[in-house]
Design a protein around this motif. Structure first.
Motif, PDB file in Angstrom:
ATOM      1  N   SER A  84       0.830  -1.206   0.000  1.00 49.78           N
ATOM      2  CA  SER A  84       0.000   0.000   0.000  1.00 49.78           C
ATOM      3  C   SER A  84       0.868   1.261   0.000  1.00 49.78           C
ATOM      4  CB  SER A  84      -0.945   0.001   1.197  1.00 49.78           C
ATOM      5  OG  SER A  84      -0.201  -0.058   2.403  1.00 49.78           O
ATOM      6  N   ASP A  85       2.035   1.194   0.651  1.00 47.38           N
ATOM      7  CA  ASP A  85       2.943   2.340   0.659  1.00 47.38           C
ATOM      8  C   ASP A  85       3.528   2.583  -0.726  1.00 47.38           C
ATOM      9  OD1 ASP A  85       2.450   2.666   3.332  1.00 47.38           O
ATOM     10  OD2 ASP A  85       4.338   1.778   4.007  1.00 47.38           O
ATOM     11  N   ARG A  86       3.780   1.508  -1.462  1.00 51.66           N
ATOM     12  CA  ARG A  86       4.284   1.644  -2.836  1.00 51.66           C
ATOM     13  C   ARG A  86       3.292   2.415  -3.697  1.00 51.66           C
ATOM     14  NH1 ARG A  86       5.771  -4.539  -4.177  1.00 51.66           N
ATOM     15  NH2 ARG A  86       6.433  -5.004  -2.086  1.00 51.66           N
ATOM     16  N   ALA A  87       2.029   2.122  -3.510  1.00 57.21           N
ATOM     17  CA  ALA A  87       0.996   2.800  -4.287  1.00 57.21           C
ATOM     18  C   ALA A  87       1.009   4.300  -4.004  1.00 57.21           C
ATOM     19  CB  ALA A  87      -0.380   2.211  -3.964  1.00 57.21           C
ATOM     20  N   LEU A  88       1.060   4.654  -2.733  1.00 55.64           N
ATOM     21  CA  LEU A  88       1.048   6.075  -2.365  1.00 55.64           C
ATOM     22  C   LEU A  88       2.270   6.813  -2.884  1.00 55.64           C
ATOM     23  CD1 LEU A  88      -0.241   5.937   1.317  1.00 55.64           C
ATOM     24  CD2 LEU A  88      -1.458   6.793  -0.679  1.00 55.64           C
ATOM     25  N   ILE A  89       3.449   6.237  -2.678  1.00 57.75           N
ATOM     26  CA  ILE A  89       4.672   6.950  -3.072  1.00 57.75           C
ATOM     27  C   ILE A  89       4.785   7.029  -4.591  1.00 57.75           C
ATOM     28  CG2 ILE A  89       6.305   5.015  -3.051  1.00 57.75           C
ATOM     29  CD1 ILE A  89       6.966   8.559  -1.670  1.00 57.75           C
ATOM     30  N   TYR A 142       1.157  13.680  -8.454  1.00 56.00           N
ATOM     31  CA  TYR A 142      -0.243  13.835  -8.078  1.00 56.00           C
ATOM     32  C   TYR A 142      -0.335  14.588  -6.765  1.00 56.00           C
ATOM     33  CZ  TYR A 142      -1.795  10.691 -11.735  1.00 56.00           C
ATOM     34  OH  TYR A 142      -2.077  10.132 -12.951  1.00 56.00           O
ATOM     35  N   SER A 143      -1.373  15.413  -6.641  1.00 56.83           N
ATOM     36  CA  SER A 143      -1.584  16.167  -5.410  1.00 56.83           C
ATOM     37  C   SER A 143      -2.092  15.226  -4.314  1.00 56.83           C
ATOM     38  CB  SER A 143      -2.614  17.279  -5.637  1.00 56.83           C
ATOM     39  OG  SER A 143      -3.903  16.715  -5.834  1.00 56.83           O
ATOM     40  N   TYR A 144      -2.011  15.673  -3.082  1.00 56.67           N
ATOM     41  CA  TYR A 144      -2.521  14.866  -1.979  1.00 56.67           C
ATOM     42  C   TYR A 144      -4.007  14.572  -2.191  1.00 56.67           C
ATOM     43  CZ  TYR A 144       1.694  15.508   0.913  1.00 56.67           C
ATOM     44  OH  TYR A 144       2.971  15.482   1.426  1.00 56.67           O
ATOM     45  N   LYS A 145      -4.731  15.562  -2.699  1.00 57.74           N
ATOM     46  CA  LYS A 145      -6.160  15.378  -2.952  1.00 57.74           C
ATOM     47  C   LYS A 145      -6.387  14.287  -3.992  1.00 57.74           C
ATOM     48  CE  LYS A 145     -10.327  17.729  -4.431  1.00 57.74           C
ATOM     49  NZ  LYS A 145     -10.847  18.721  -5.312  1.00 57.74           N
ATOM     50  N   GLU A 146      -5.634  14.326  -5.086  1.00 57.04           N
ATOM     51  CA  GLU A 146      -5.777  13.310  -6.138  1.00 57.04           C
ATOM     52  C   GLU A 146      -5.386  11.930  -5.615  1.00 57.04           C
ATOM     53  OE1 GLU A 146      -4.883  15.685 -10.283  1.00 57.04           O
ATOM     54  OE2 GLU A 146      -3.209  15.410  -8.890  1.00 57.04           O
ATOM     55  N   ILE A 147      -4.326  11.865  -4.813  1.00 55.81           N
ATOM     56  CA  ILE A 147      -3.903  10.584  -4.237  1.00 55.81           C
ATOM     57  C   ILE A 147      -5.007  10.034  -3.343  1.00 55.81           C
ATOM     58  CG2 ILE A 147      -2.253   9.461  -2.682  1.00 55.81           C
ATOM     59  CD1 ILE A 147      -0.134  11.488  -3.747  1.00 55.81           C
ATOM     60  N   GLY A 148      -5.606  10.905  -2.561  1.00 60.33           N
ATOM     61  CA  GLY A 148      -6.714  10.499  -1.705  1.00 60.33           C
ATOM     62  C   GLY A 148      -7.891   9.959  -2.499  1.00 60.33           C
ATOM     63  N   GLY A 157      -8.677   6.311  -1.877  1.00 57.40           N
ATOM     64  CA  GLY A 157      -9.818   6.252  -0.975  1.00 57.40           C
ATOM     65  C   GLY A 157      -9.492   6.613   0.465  1.00 57.40           C
ATOM     66  N   ILE A 158      -8.420   7.391   0.682  1.00 58.93           N
ATOM     67  CA  ILE A 158      -8.098   7.837   2.037  1.00 58.93           C
ATOM     68  C   ILE A 158      -8.130   9.364   2.087  1.00 58.93           C
ATOM     69  CG2 ILE A 158      -6.765   5.774   2.617  1.00 58.93           C
ATOM     70  CD1 ILE A 158      -4.205   7.291   2.117  1.00 58.93           C
ATOM     71  N   SER A 159      -8.206   9.909   3.286  1.00 55.17           N
ATOM     72  CA  SER A 159      -8.324  11.361   3.431  1.00 55.17           C
ATOM     73  C   SER A 159      -7.018  12.056   3.052  1.00 55.17           C
ATOM     74  CB  SER A 159      -8.709  11.727   4.863  1.00 55.17           C
ATOM     75  OG  SER A 159      -7.599  11.562   5.727  1.00 55.17           O
ATOM     76  N   VAL A 160      -7.138  13.324   2.686  1.00 55.99           N
ATOM     77  CA  VAL A 160      -5.984  14.130   2.311  1.00 55.99           C
ATOM     78  C   VAL A 160      -4.991  14.216   3.480  1.00 55.99           C
ATOM     79  CG1 VAL A 160      -5.245  16.447   1.630  1.00 55.99           C
ATOM     80  CG2 VAL A 160      -7.313  15.460   0.637  1.00 55.99           C
ATOM     81  N   THR A 161      -5.498  14.383   4.689  1.00 52.55           N
ATOM     82  CA  THR A 161      -4.634  14.471   5.868  1.00 52.55           C
ATOM     83  C   THR A 161      -3.856  13.168   6.059  1.00 52.55           C
ATOM     84  OG1 THR A 161      -6.226  15.954   6.908  1.00 52.55           O
ATOM     85  CG2 THR A 161      -4.600  14.924   8.351  1.00 52.55           C
ATOM     86  N   VAL A 216      -3.144  11.003   3.778  1.00 47.43           N
ATOM     87  CA  VAL A 216      -2.163  10.897   2.693  1.00 47.43           C
ATOM     88  C   VAL A 216      -0.863  11.566   3.131  1.00 47.43           C
ATOM     89  CG1 VAL A 216      -1.569  11.695   0.362  1.00 47.43           C
ATOM     90  CG2 VAL A 216      -3.828  10.725   0.793  1.00 47.43           C
ATOM     91  N   GLY A 217      -0.960  12.767   3.691  1.00 50.97           N
ATOM     92  CA  GLY A 217       0.225  13.490   4.142  1.00 50.97           C
ATOM     93  C   GLY A 217       0.991  12.753   5.225  1.00 50.97           C
ATOM     94  N   VAL A 218       0.250  12.219   6.195  1.00 46.96           N
ATOM     95  CA  VAL A 218       0.878  11.472   7.286  1.00 46.96           C
ATOM     96  C   VAL A 218       1.606  10.252   6.736  1.00 46.96           C
ATOM     97  CG1 VAL A 218       0.395  10.054   9.334  1.00 46.96           C
ATOM     98  CG2 VAL A 218      -0.748  12.266   9.043  1.00 46.96           C
ATOM     99  N   ARG A 219       0.916   9.483   5.895  1.00 51.30           N
ATOM    100  CA  ARG A 219       1.513   8.263   5.328  1.00 51.30           C
ATOM    101  C   ARG A 219       2.726   8.584   4.467  1.00 51.30           C
ATOM    102  NH1 ARG A 219      -2.030   3.869   4.106  1.00 51.30           N
ATOM    103  NH2 ARG A 219      -0.167   2.896   3.235  1.00 51.30           N
ATOM    104  N   LEU A 220       2.641   9.631   3.642  1.00 54.40           N
ATOM    105  CA  LEU A 220       3.767   9.975   2.774  1.00 54.40           C
ATOM    106  C   LEU A 220       4.993  10.387   3.582  1.00 54.40           C
ATOM    107  CD1 LEU A 220       2.077  11.788  -0.243  1.00 54.40           C
ATOM    108  CD2 LEU A 220       3.312   9.610  -0.273  1.00 54.40           C
TER     109      LEU A 220
END
Length: 159
Positions: free
Chosen positions: A112-117, A124-130, A134-138, A140-144
């Motif tokens: 799942s971390d591979r997908a985000l990074i 992609y913006s945090y919003k687009e990644i979210g 399917g996760i919140s923008v906030t 996304v930032g924490v995970r990244l």
């Protein structure tokens, strides 16, 4: 969508599919299989693409879901002779030592971390990644931030 338009879309975004394939598979043969599976899934689900998002966003979503779903499938051992119609033409574009080191480090992350990074690295913006994951923008930032820290640790250790 007609076949020519679909093929144009795949050609325009083959880099995305290649990166996901390389990130989720170590072996070049497995990378090619995943690449083909992703294209097949894109073709099967083309009717679901409503064009209310970017093509690249939709392709990423399908590619990531396909890569993650294939881990859940039981792998069947098939013996065949190697066909030279592989990803060689694409691989030539990204064979630098640093890229290989990065891909090696990325493969050490959780799936799942591979997908985000990978989405982040594509710009992609945090919003687009979210939206894609399917996760919140906030979150996304924490995970990244956690992923970046983990990557630094991995890259500082000789990979």
């Amino acid at each position: 969508m007609n076949e020519n338009r679909f093929l144009s879309m795949i050609e325009a975004h083959q880099g995305i599919i290649y990166k996901i394939s390389k990130m989720y598979r170590d072996d070049p043969g497995d990378q090619e299989d995943l690449f083909q599976d992703i294209v097949y899934q894109l073709w099967k689900s083309i009717s679901s693409f409503k064009e209310d998002s970017k093509e690249s966003t939709w392709i990423y979503k399908v590619a990531l879901n396909t890569a993650l779903a294939s881990f859940r499938k039981r792998k069947v051992e098939i013996n065949y002779t190697e066909d030279k119609h592989s990803l060689d033409h694409i691989e030539e574009e990204s064979t630098s030592e640093n890229q290989e080191r990065l891909f090696s480090a990325l493969r050490k992350l959780e799936k799942s971390d591979r997908a985000l990074i990978s989405l982040f690295l594509e710009g992609y913006s945090y919003k687009e990644i979210g939206e894609i994951t399917g996760i919140s923008v906030t979150y996304v930032g924490v995970r990244l931030n956690r992923i970046k820290t983990r990557l630094k640790e991995i890259l500082l250790i000789k990979v």
